[in-house]
Design a protein around this motif. Structure first.
Motif, PDB file in Angstrom:
ATOM      1  N   GLU A 295      -9.685  -2.346  -7.038  1.00 34.27           N
ATOM      2  CA  GLU A 295      -8.213  -2.368  -6.516  1.00 34.27           C
ATOM      3  C   GLU A 295      -7.257  -3.232  -7.534  1.00 34.27           C
ATOM      4  O   GLU A 295      -6.335  -2.888  -7.719  1.00 34.27           O
ATOM      5  CB  GLU A 295      -8.036  -2.726  -5.151  1.00 34.27           C
ATOM      6  CG  GLU A 295      -6.868  -2.229  -4.522  1.00 34.27           C
ATOM      7  CD  GLU A 295      -7.220  -2.596  -3.045  1.00 34.27           C
ATOM      8  OE1 GLU A 295      -7.052  -3.770  -2.492  1.00 34.27           O
ATOM      9  OE2 GLU A 295      -7.883  -1.836  -2.227  1.00 34.27           O
TER      10      GLU A 295
ATOM     11  N   TRP B 248       6.097   1.653   2.953  1.00 37.84           N
ATOM     12  CA  TRP B 248       5.337   0.813   2.557  1.00 37.84           C
ATOM     13  C   TRP B 248       3.680   0.913   2.811  1.00 37.84           C
ATOM     14  O   TRP B 248       2.993   0.381   3.269  1.00 37.84           O
ATOM     15  CB  TRP B 248       5.508  -0.477   3.688  1.00 37.84           C
ATOM     16  CG  TRP B 248       5.113  -1.865   2.928  1.00 37.84           C
ATOM     17  CD1 TRP B 248       4.203  -2.635   3.507  1.00 37.84           C
ATOM     18  CD2 TRP B 248       5.894  -2.523   2.016  1.00 37.84           C
ATOM     19  NE1 TRP B 248       4.090  -3.754   2.742  1.00 37.84           N
ATOM     20  CE2 TRP B 248       5.026  -3.696   1.855  1.00 37.84           C
ATOM     21  CE3 TRP B 248       6.848  -2.184   1.439  1.00 37.84           C
ATOM     22  CZ2 TRP B 248       5.592  -4.600   0.770  1.00 37.84           C
ATOM     23  CZ3 TRP B 248       7.164  -3.159   0.120  1.00 37.84           C
ATOM     24  CH2 TRP B 248       6.627  -4.410   0.034  1.00 37.84           C
TER      25      TRP B 248
ATOM     26  N   THR C 121      -0.285   0.956   1.610  1.00 41.90           N
ATOM     27  CA  THR C 121      -0.804  -0.185   1.082  1.00 41.90           C
ATOM     28  C   THR C 121      -2.353   0.093   0.500  1.00 41.90           C
ATOM     29  O   THR C 121      -2.784   1.459   0.785  1.00 41.90           O
ATOM     30  CB  THR C 121      -1.106  -1.216   2.144  1.00 41.90           C
ATOM     31  OG1 THR C 121      -1.607  -0.685   3.412  1.00 41.90           O
ATOM     32  CG2 THR C 121       0.302  -2.003   2.508  1.00 41.90           C
ATOM     33  N   THR C 122      -2.813  -0.519  -0.260  1.00 47.77           N
ATOM     34  CA  THR C 122      -4.429  -0.367  -0.666  1.00 47.77           C
ATOM     35  C   THR C 122      -5.306  -0.525   0.584  1.00 47.77           C
ATOM     36  O   THR C 122      -5.080  -1.279   1.423  1.00 47.77           O
ATOM     37  CB  THR C 122      -4.563  -1.324  -1.925  1.00 47.77           C
ATOM     38  OG1 THR C 122      -4.438  -2.714  -1.319  1.00 47.77           O
ATOM     39  CG2 THR C 122      -3.664  -1.286  -2.955  1.00 47.77           C
ATOM     40  N   VAL C 123      -6.359  -0.194   0.267  1.00 50.56           N
ATOM     41  CA  VAL C 123      -7.440  -0.068   1.287  1.00 50.56           C
ATOM     42  C   VAL C 123      -8.026  -1.341   1.549  1.00 50.56           C
ATOM     43  O   VAL C 123      -8.095  -1.731   2.714  1.00 50.56           O
ATOM     44  CB  VAL C 123      -8.398   0.897   0.852  1.00 50.56           C
ATOM     45  CG1 VAL C 123      -9.570   0.874   1.705  1.00 50.56           C
ATOM     46  CG2 VAL C 123      -8.079   2.449   0.734  1.00 50.56           C
TER      47      VAL C 123
ATOM     48  N   TYR D  59      -7.507  -4.679   0.345  1.00 49.40           N
ATOM     49  CA  TYR D  59      -6.571  -5.980   0.492  1.00 49.40           C
ATOM     50  C   TYR D  59      -5.199  -5.628   1.159  1.00 49.40           C
ATOM     51  O   TYR D  59      -4.332  -6.647   1.181  1.00 49.40           O
ATOM     52  CB  TYR D  59      -6.358  -6.594  -1.067  1.00 49.40           C
ATOM     53  CG  TYR D  59      -7.654  -7.238  -1.523  1.00 49.40           C
ATOM     54  CD1 TYR D  59      -8.156  -8.340  -0.912  1.00 49.40           C
ATOM     55  CD2 TYR D  59      -8.053  -6.673  -2.358  1.00 49.40           C
ATOM     56  CE1 TYR D  59      -9.359  -8.819  -1.609  1.00 49.40           C
ATOM     57  CE2 TYR D  59      -9.186  -7.255  -3.247  1.00 49.40           C
ATOM     58  CZ  TYR D  59     -10.085  -8.173  -2.412  1.00 49.40           C
ATOM     59  OH  TYR D  59     -11.237  -8.726  -3.149  1.00 49.40           O
ATOM     60  N   ASN D  60      -4.919  -4.453   1.626  1.00 48.05           N
ATOM     61  CA  ASN D  60      -3.660  -4.305   1.870  1.00 48.05           C
ATOM     62  C   ASN D  60      -2.376  -4.521   1.197  1.00 48.05           C
ATOM     63  O   ASN D  60      -1.421  -4.942   1.626  1.00 48.05           O
ATOM     64  CB  ASN D  60      -3.402  -4.706   3.514  1.00 48.05           C
ATOM     65  CG  ASN D  60      -4.534  -3.914   4.311  1.00 48.05           C
ATOM     66  OD1 ASN D  60      -4.585  -2.713   4.314  1.00 48.05           O
ATOM     67  ND2 ASN D  60      -5.072  -4.618   5.306  1.00 48.05           N
TER      68      ASN D  60
ATOM     69  N   PRO E 213       0.815  -3.925  -1.284  1.00 50.42           N
ATOM     70  CA  PRO E 213       1.532  -2.641  -1.300  1.00 50.42           C
ATOM     71  C   PRO E 213       1.621  -1.831  -2.459  1.00 50.42           C
ATOM     72  O   PRO E 213       1.626  -2.830  -3.521  1.00 50.42           O
ATOM     73  CB  PRO E 213       3.222  -3.194  -0.901  1.00 50.42           C
ATOM     74  CG  PRO E 213       2.966  -4.800  -1.319  1.00 50.42           C
ATOM     75  CD  PRO E 213       1.404  -5.080  -1.132  1.00 50.42           C
ATOM     76  N   TYR E 214       1.701  -0.892  -2.515  1.00 52.15           N
ATOM     77  CA  TYR E 214       1.617   0.004  -3.554  1.00 52.15           C
ATOM     78  C   TYR E 214       2.963  -0.240  -4.716  1.00 52.15           C
ATOM     79  O   TYR E 214       2.668   0.104  -5.765  1.00 52.15           O
ATOM     80  CB  TYR E 214       1.509   1.744  -3.341  1.00 52.15           C
ATOM     81  CG  TYR E 214       0.281   2.019  -3.150  1.00 52.15           C
ATOM     82  CD1 TYR E 214      -0.868   1.606  -3.711  1.00 52.15           C
ATOM     83  CD2 TYR E 214       0.029   3.403  -2.306  1.00 52.15           C
ATOM     84  CE1 TYR E 214      -2.028   2.146  -3.265  1.00 52.15           C
ATOM     85  CE2 TYR E 214      -0.998   3.839  -1.729  1.00 52.15           C
ATOM     86  CZ  TYR E 214      -2.345   3.150  -2.318  1.00 52.15           C
ATOM     87  OH  TYR E 214      -3.553   3.770  -2.004  1.00 52.15           O
TER      88      TYR E 214
END
Length: 175
Positions: free
Chosen positions: A50, A122, A124-126, A128-129, A131-132
């Motif tokens: 990620e 908003w 987010t990644t799986v 670490y959350n 933001p994209y």
């Protein structure tokens, strides 16, 4: 006016190179940490991919903006080897940049809308959350820079066709 533009260009290039160096260095450190954790500590670095993917966007897109600046991006032209004179190459550069400019503008507008959407929802990644938008901002900045650099390349190619104008192709070497 030209000196101001050259200073801005030099500053932008320094910023882009710093981003490229930082992102590449962090990816190398993350990869080393992943190897140490997996093979020496026998644990997993959750979310490594990620982080590398997000930094990879910065490397890829800022690298491409530097290529646009230097007018050195990849192209697969069957015409270029056939161009013999400087005038023919400049006309080819004018047509290529004139066609590229509206395409880049559309891509920049679409990317701006995409970034705007990301700010609204908003995602987010799986692991670490994160933001994209962290991965989408370099897209937008790259398309804006690509537009500016393509317009500058178009101007330089067109200015080079005038018999009374100085050769402006070496602008980047003078900075």
């Amino acid at each position: 006016m030209t000196q101001v533009l050259r200073k801005i260009d030099a500053l932008l290039l320094k910023i882009q190179n710093a981003i490229l160096i930082f992102s590449t260095s962090v990816i190398i450190l993350l990869m080393c940490a992943g190897v140490v954790m997996r093979y020496f500590l026998h644990s997993n670095f959750n979310g490594l991919e990620e982080l590398i993917l997000l930094l990879g966007f910065w490397i890829y897109f800022f690298g491409s903006s530097v290529a646009f600046r230097d007018d050195d991006h990849m192209e697969a032209s069957i015409l270029q080897p056939l161009l013999r004179t400087d005038k023919e190459r400049r006309i080819y550069a004018i047509v290529r940049n004139a066609v590229s400019l509206p395409v880049i503008a559309v891509a920049a507008i679409w990317t701006a809308k995409y970034v705007q959407w990301s700010f609204m929802f908003w995602p987010t990644t799986v692991v670490y959350n994160l933001p994209y938008v962290v991965a989408q901002v370099p897209l937008l900045l790259c398309f804006i820079l690509a537009f500016v650099y393509t317009a500058a390349n178009l101007w330089r190619a067109a200015a080079g066709l005038r018999p009374d104008s100085p050769d402006l192709t070496g602008m980047e070497e003078e900075v």
